[in-house]
Design a protein around this motif. Structure first.
Motif, PDB file in Angstrom:
ATOM      1  N   ALA A  11       0.808  -0.988   0.026  1.00 61.67           N
ATOM      2  CA  ALA A  11      -0.134   0.496   0.244  1.00 61.67           C
ATOM      3  C   ALA A  11       0.663   1.232  -0.139  1.00 61.67           C
ATOM      4  O   ALA A  11       0.845   2.636  -0.596  1.00 61.67           O
ATOM      5  CB  ALA A  11      -1.113  -0.022   1.139  1.00 61.67           C
ATOM      6  N   LEU A  12       1.981   1.310   0.020  1.00 61.61           N
ATOM      7  CA  LEU A  12       2.753   2.641   1.188  1.00 61.61           C
ATOM      8  C   LEU A  12       3.875   2.451  -0.300  1.00 61.61           C
ATOM      9  O   LEU A  12       4.488   3.366  -0.677  1.00 61.61           O
ATOM     10  CB  LEU A  12       3.713   2.216   2.088  1.00 61.61           C
ATOM     11  CG  LEU A  12       3.471   2.488   3.280  1.00 61.61           C
ATOM     12  CD1 LEU A  12       3.812   2.053   4.421  1.00 61.61           C
ATOM     13  CD2 LEU A  12       2.919   4.028   3.563  1.00 61.61           C
ATOM     14  N   LYS A  13       4.029   1.770  -0.718  1.00 61.65           N
ATOM     15  CA  LYS A  13       4.520   1.676  -2.330  1.00 61.65           C
ATOM     16  C   LYS A  13       3.944   2.130  -3.701  1.00 61.65           C
ATOM     17  O   LYS A  13       4.350   3.172  -4.606  1.00 61.65           O
ATOM     18  CB  LYS A  13       4.783   0.126  -3.590  1.00 61.65           C
ATOM     19  CG  LYS A  13       6.325   0.519  -3.986  1.00 61.65           C
ATOM     20  CD  LYS A  13       6.231  -0.753  -4.829  1.00 61.65           C
ATOM     21  CE  LYS A  13       6.731  -1.229  -6.060  1.00 61.65           C
ATOM     22  NZ  LYS A  13       7.611  -2.365  -6.421  1.00 61.65           N
ATOM     23  N   ARG A  14       2.557   2.624  -3.150  1.00 62.58           N
ATOM     24  CA  ARG A  14       1.570   2.543  -3.838  1.00 62.58           C
ATOM     25  C   ARG A  14       1.046   4.234  -3.617  1.00 62.58           C
ATOM     26  O   ARG A  14       1.093   5.146  -4.601  1.00 62.58           O
ATOM     27  CB  ARG A  14       0.036   2.304  -4.357  1.00 62.58           C
ATOM     28  CG  ARG A  14      -0.013   1.170  -5.023  1.00 62.58           C
ATOM     29  CD  ARG A  14      -0.388   1.630  -6.360  1.00 62.58           C
ATOM     30  NE  ARG A  14       0.310   0.003  -7.282  1.00 62.58           N
ATOM     31  CZ  ARG A  14       0.215   0.468  -8.720  1.00 62.58           C
ATOM     32  NH1 ARG A  14       0.388   1.111  -9.333  1.00 62.58           N
ATOM     33  NH2 ARG A  14       0.697  -0.933  -8.952  1.00 62.58           N
ATOM     34  N   ASP A  15       1.027   4.888  -2.359  1.00 65.98           N
ATOM     35  CA  ASP A  15       0.599   5.968  -1.630  1.00 65.98           C
ATOM     36  C   ASP A  15       1.956   6.615  -0.984  1.00 65.98           C
ATOM     37  O   ASP A  15       1.805   5.988   0.815  1.00 65.98           O
ATOM     38  CB  ASP A  15      -0.535   6.042  -1.246  1.00 65.98           C
ATOM     39  CG  ASP A  15      -0.466   7.429  -0.681  1.00 65.98           C
ATOM     40  OD1 ASP A  15       0.541   8.507  -0.846  1.00 65.98           O
ATOM     41  OD2 ASP A  15      -1.602   7.970  -0.266  1.00 65.98           O
ATOM     42  N   PRO A  16       3.440   6.625  -0.665  1.00 67.87           N
ATOM     43  CA  PRO A  16       4.148   6.693  -0.049  1.00 67.87           C
ATOM     44  C   PRO A  16       3.432   7.114   1.157  1.00 67.87           C
ATOM     45  O   PRO A  16       4.451   7.205   2.706  1.00 67.87           O
ATOM     46  CB  PRO A  16       5.524   7.137  -0.725  1.00 67.87           C
ATOM     47  CG  PRO A  16       5.516   6.688  -2.230  1.00 67.87           C
ATOM     48  CD  PRO A  16       3.819   7.083  -2.302  1.00 67.87           C
ATOM     49  N   TYR A  17       3.069   8.195   1.051  1.00 73.78           N
ATOM     50  CA  TYR A  17       2.565   9.327   2.289  1.00 73.78           C
ATOM     51  C   TYR A  17       1.614   9.442   2.728  1.00 73.78           C
ATOM     52  O   TYR A  17       0.775   9.998   3.526  1.00 73.78           O
ATOM     53  CB  TYR A  17       2.279  10.650   1.780  1.00 73.78           C
ATOM     54  CG  TYR A  17       4.218  10.802   1.119  1.00 73.78           C
ATOM     55  CD1 TYR A  17       5.208  11.219   1.781  1.00 73.78           C
ATOM     56  CD2 TYR A  17       4.377  10.934  -0.797  1.00 73.78           C
ATOM     57  CE1 TYR A  17       6.560  10.971   0.737  1.00 73.78           C
ATOM     58  CE2 TYR A  17       5.505  10.876  -1.607  1.00 73.78           C
ATOM     59  CZ  TYR A  17       6.511  11.543  -0.374  1.00 73.78           C
ATOM     60  OH  TYR A  17       7.739  11.634  -1.140  1.00 73.78           O
ATOM     61  N   GLY A  18       1.278   7.731   1.994  1.00 77.77           N
ATOM     62  CA  GLY A  18      -0.651   7.517   3.420  1.00 77.77           C
ATOM     63  C   GLY A  18      -0.309   7.701   4.527  1.00 77.77           C
ATOM     64  O   GLY A  18       0.082   6.832   5.075  1.00 77.77           O
TER      65      GLY A  18
END
Length: 684
Positions: free
Chosen positions: A235-242
Motif C-alpha cells: 500500500a505504501l509503495k502505491r501511496d508512500p505518504y498515506g
C-alpha cells in the motif's frame, strides 16, 4: 504512466457515461480563463488525475492543491481537490473545497455525492444520507456506496451490509464498495466475510491503497503481524505518504518488536501530518517501553484530546502515572478503561495496584477479584488480592490466595464470567436470536452455572448461525472445553483461528490440543504464532517452558532471554526458568545468579526455591542446596519435579534414606517422566 482523463475524472467525481465525460473534457479544455497561469493549472490537474489513477493519492492531492493555487477560481480543480481529500479521509478539508467549487461556478448538482462523503467522514451519518438521496442518477453508484456506509454508521448495520452486498453484486469491479463492505463486516465480527471482501477489493483494483490496507488489516488478524507487513508495504509503495497506512504500519511494526522501523514509520506519518495525535501516541508508547516515563508523559501530553478515551491511550497514561508515583491520577484513567473493557486483566492489575498504593484496599479487591478467582490467575494477580485482603483483615482469605500464588501450577485459561443476572441475559438472547453479542454472555453464564448441556447446545446454534464470526466458534470451544470434550473444543478453536489468530485464540487452541493428546499439533500452533508475533510475552513464556520440559535447554535459553528482554528482571518465574535452563546447559554459575535474583523477589515460591537449590547443586554447593530444596519440598510436597531434585541432591550428599523417600514421592505422580532413574536410585 499516462493519464486517461475519461477514466480518471469518472473515478474522481463518480460520473459515468460518454456524454458526461465528453462534457467534463470540454470543461477542462474550454473553460479555462485566458491567463498565463491557466496552463499551469491545467498541467497540475492532469498530474493530479495521473497520480490518482496510479494510487498515489497523497501526491494527487498535492497536485490538485497546486492546480487550485495556480487558478483559485477554477471550480473543477476545487472539485478534484475535494475528491482527493475524501479518498484520504479528510472530511473537513473536502467540505471546504466543495464549497469553493460551487462558489466558483461548479454545477452543484454534480457534487451531492461528494458532500455526502464529506459529511460521513465528519460523523454526520444522517446528513450523508440526505445528500446521497439528492444525487442525480448518473452519479448514483458513488452515492449509493456512501449512503450504505452512512446507514451502517447510523446504527442499522444489517441494512448497510445488505446495500453494499447488492452494490458489489451489480458491480464486482467496484473496489471502493468492496473495501466499505469489508470494513463493516470486520467491525461486525464477520472475519470470513471481511477477508473475502478484502481479497475481492485487491482483485478489482490492485493499485488501490485502501484495498491493500484493508487486506493488510485482515491478514494481520487472520495470520499475524509479520504476514501483514508486506501488504502494508505494498500500500505504501502505491501511496508512500498515506497517513492512515503509515500509522497502521508503525503500530504493526511496534507490536512485532521492531522498534527502530516503527519509529521511522511514525516520523514519516508525522511529516505528512505534523502534530498528529496518533503519531505522538505511538512515540509515547516507544518511550514507555524503553522505561523513559518522563519522556513518554511529555509526548503523550502533546496528543491533547486527539486520542482521549482510546483504550490504548488510557492504559498507557495509567501506566505512566503509576511509574511516576501519581496513583490517584492513574486510577482515574484505569477505572474508565476497566469500565469499558471489563475483561482486560492487565488494566485490572494496574488499577488494583494504584488503588492499593492509594490505601483503597476494598476497591482494589473488588477490581482484582474477578481475575484472581480464575483458574489461570498468575502469581502477581493473586499477590495483589492477598495484599488487599491482608489490609482488610481477611487473614483466612489472604492465606488461601497466598497458597495459590505459591503453587507451581496454574489452571486452564477460561473466559470471564459476566456479572449480569442469568435471567436478564437469557431475555436479551431471546430477543435477538443468533446475535453473538447477546448470546455469548448468556452462554458463558450458563457454563459458569454448571449447565453445560444447555451451554453447548446454545453455542452450537450460535456457531451455525454465524459461521464467519470467530467469537461464535470461541464460545463453542469454551463450552465444549468446560464439558471435557477437548478434541471437539480444539476443532472449534481451530475454526476460530482460521480467521482470527490472536493471542487469546492461540492459547485456547494450544491448551485444547495439548489436553486432547495432540502435543505435536499444539507445538506447531505455538511455533506458528510466535513466528508471526515474535514479541508475544505469553507465547514466549509457554514456548520456553515446553522447550525446557523437552530437554532442549539451549533453545529454552534463547527463548527465555528474549522474554526477559521484554518483561525485565522483575519476573521471578522467568528468572527461575532461565536458571533451570542454564543449569541444564552446564552453565552453573549463570544459573545460580539467575536463581538467586528470582529468590530475592519471591522466596515463598516453591519453583523459585527449587531453581535456586538445583543451581547451587549444579555449582557444587550441596551444603547450601539442601536447606533451600527442603524448603521447596515443604511448600509443595506433591510436586514430582521438586521431589526428584531433592532425591538427587540427597543422594549426592550421601543421605540415601531422604533420597529414597523423595524418589518414591516423585514416582507416586503418574505423570512423572524419569521413572527408571528414580527406581534405580531406590534400588539397594
Amino acid at each position: 504512466m499516462t493519464c486517461n482523463p475519461d477514466r480518471s475524472i469518472r473515478a474522481l467525481l463518480g460520473m459515468g457515461g460518454l456524454a458526461i465525460v465528453a462534457g467534463m473534457l470540454a470543461t477542462i479544455g474550454g473553460a479555462l480563463p485566458a491567463r498565463a497561469d491557466a496552463a499551469d493549472a491545467r498541467t497540475r490537474l492532469a498530474q493530479a488525475l495521473t497520480h490518482y489513477e496510479a494510487g498515489h493519492w497523497t501526491q494527487a492531492r498535492e497536485a490538485a492543491q497546486a492546480a487550485t493555487a495556480a487558478d483559485p477560481k477554477w471550480g473543477l480543480a476545487q472539485a478534484v481537490l475535494a475528491r482527493t481529500h475524501l479518498v484520504l479521509g479528510e472530511g473537513v478539508a473536502a467540505q471546504g473545497a466543495i464549497d469553493r467549487a460551487v462558489a466558483d461556478g461548479f454545477d452543484p448538482q454534480r457534487i451531492h455525492q461528494l458532500r455526502a462523503h464529506a459529511r460521513l467522514l465528519q460523523g454526520d451519518a444522517a446528513g450523508a444520507v440526505t445528500e446521497a438521496d439528492k444525487t442525480p442518477a448518473r452519479y448514483r453508484p458513488y452515492a449509493d456506496r456512501i449512503r450504505a456506509q452512512a446507514v451502517a454508521a447510523g446504527g442499522n448495520v444489517a441494512a448497510g451490509l445488505n446495500a453494499l452486498e447488492a452494490i458489489v453484486a451489480r458491480a464486482p469491479q467496484d473496489a471502493a464498495a468492496w473495501v466499505a463492505l469489508g470494513q463493516i463486516r470486520m467491525s461486525a465480527g464477520d472475519m470470513v466475510g471481511a477477508v473475502n471482501a478484502a481479497a475481492a477489493a485487491v482483485r478489482a483494483e490492485p493499485s488501490s491503497p485502501d484495498a491493500l490496507r484493508l487486506r493488510a488489516e485482515t491478514v494481520r488478524v487472520q495470520y499475524g503481524l509479520v504476514a501483514a507487513l508486506p501488504w502494508f508495504e505494498a500500500a505504501l509503495k502505491r501511496d508512500p505518504y498515506g497517513y492512515d497506512t503509515l500509522i497502521e504500519y508503525a503500530a504493526t511494526l511496534g507490536d512485532a518488536g521492531r522498534a527502530s522501523a516503527m519509529l521511522d514509520a511514525v516520523r514519516r506519518a508525522m511529516a505528512v501530518r505534523p502534530g498528529s495525535a496518533q503519531g505522538y501516541y505511538l512515540q509515547a508508547v516507544l518511550a514507555a517501553r524503553a522505561g523513559d516515563y518522563d519522556t513518554a508523559r511529555s509526548i503523550l501530553d502533546k496528543t491533547g484530546r486527539g486520542v482521549a478515551g482510546v483504550p490504548g491511550a488510557l492504559l498507557l497514561s495509567g501506566s505512566i502515572d503509576l511509574a511516576q508515583g501519581n496513583e490517584g491520577q492513574a486510577a482515574v484513567a484505569l477505572r474508565e478503561l476497566v469500565a469499558r473493557q471489563p475483561t482486560n486483566v492487565t488494566a485490572r492489575k494496574l488499577l488494583a495496584l494504584a488503588l492499593l498504593k492509594s490505601n483503597a484496599a476494598q476497591d482494589a479487591l473488588d477490581y482484582i477479584r474477578p481475575a484472581a478467582v480464575r483458574g489461570d490467575a498468575d502469581s502477581y494477580t493473586l499477590t495483589l488480592a492477598v495484599r488487599a485482603m491482608e489490609r482488610l483483615g481477611d487473614r483466612a482469605g489472604a492465606a488461601a490466595m497466598l497458597d495459590r500464588a505459591a503453587s507451581p501450577g496454574r489452571g486452564r485459561s477460561t473466559a470471564f464470567v459476566p456479572d449480569e443476572d442469568l435471567a436478564m441475559l437469557a431475555e436479551d438472547a431471546r430477543l435477538t436470536p443468533g446475535d453473538p453479542a447477546a448470546a455469548v454472555p448468556y452462554i458463558r453464564a450458563l457454563a459458569a452455572a454448571g449447565r453445560n448441556v444447555e451451554a453447548v447446545a446454545s453455542a452450537q446454534r450460535v456457531a451455525v448461525a454465524n459461521p464467519g464470526a470467530p467469537a461464535a466458534q470461541l464460545v463453542l470451544g469454551d463450552t465444549l472445553s468446560a464439558a471435557g470434550r477437548m478434541g471437539e473444543a480444539a476443532d472449534a478453536y481451530a475454526r476460530a483461528a482460521a480467521t482470527r489468530f490472536d493471542e487469546a485464540t492461540m492459547l485456547r487452541l494450544v491448551d485444547a490440543r495439548d489436553r486432547a493428546g495432540q502435543r505435536p499439533q499444539a507445538s506447531a500452533t505455538l511455533s506458528l504464532y510466535l513466528a508471526q508475533n515474535p514479541a508475544s510475552v505469553a507465547a514466549l513464556r509457554l514456548a520456553g517452558q515446553w522447550q525446557a520440559a523437552a530437554g532442549d535447554d539451549d533453545a529454552a535459553i534463547e527463548t527465555l532471554e528474549r522474554l526477559r528482554a521484554l518483561v525485565g528482571d522483575g519476573d521471578a518465574a522467568v528468572l527461575a526458568e532461565l536458571a533451570n535452563a542454564y543449569a541444564g546447559a552446564g552453565q552453573a554459575g549463570i544459573a545460580q545468579d539467575y536463581a538467586a535474583a528470582a529468590y530475592r523477589i519471591a522466596p515463598a515460591n516453591p519453583l523459585v526455591a527449587d531453581a535456586l537449590g538445583w543451581a547451587l547443586f549444579a555449582n557444587d554447593n550441596i551444603g547450601a542446596a539442601i536447606p533451600v530444596m527442603a524448603k521447596a519440598v515443604r511448600i509443595a510436597p506433591a510436586h514430582a519435579g521438586i521431589r526428584w531434585h531433592m532425591a538427587q541432591i540427597a543422594a549426592a550428599a550421601g543421605d540415601r534414606a531422604v533420597a529414597a523417600a523423595n524418589a518414591r514421592a516423585a514416582l507416586a505422580d503418574r505423570g512423572f517422566a524419569d521413572r527408571a532413574a528414580a527406581q534405580a536410585l531406590i534400588a539397594p
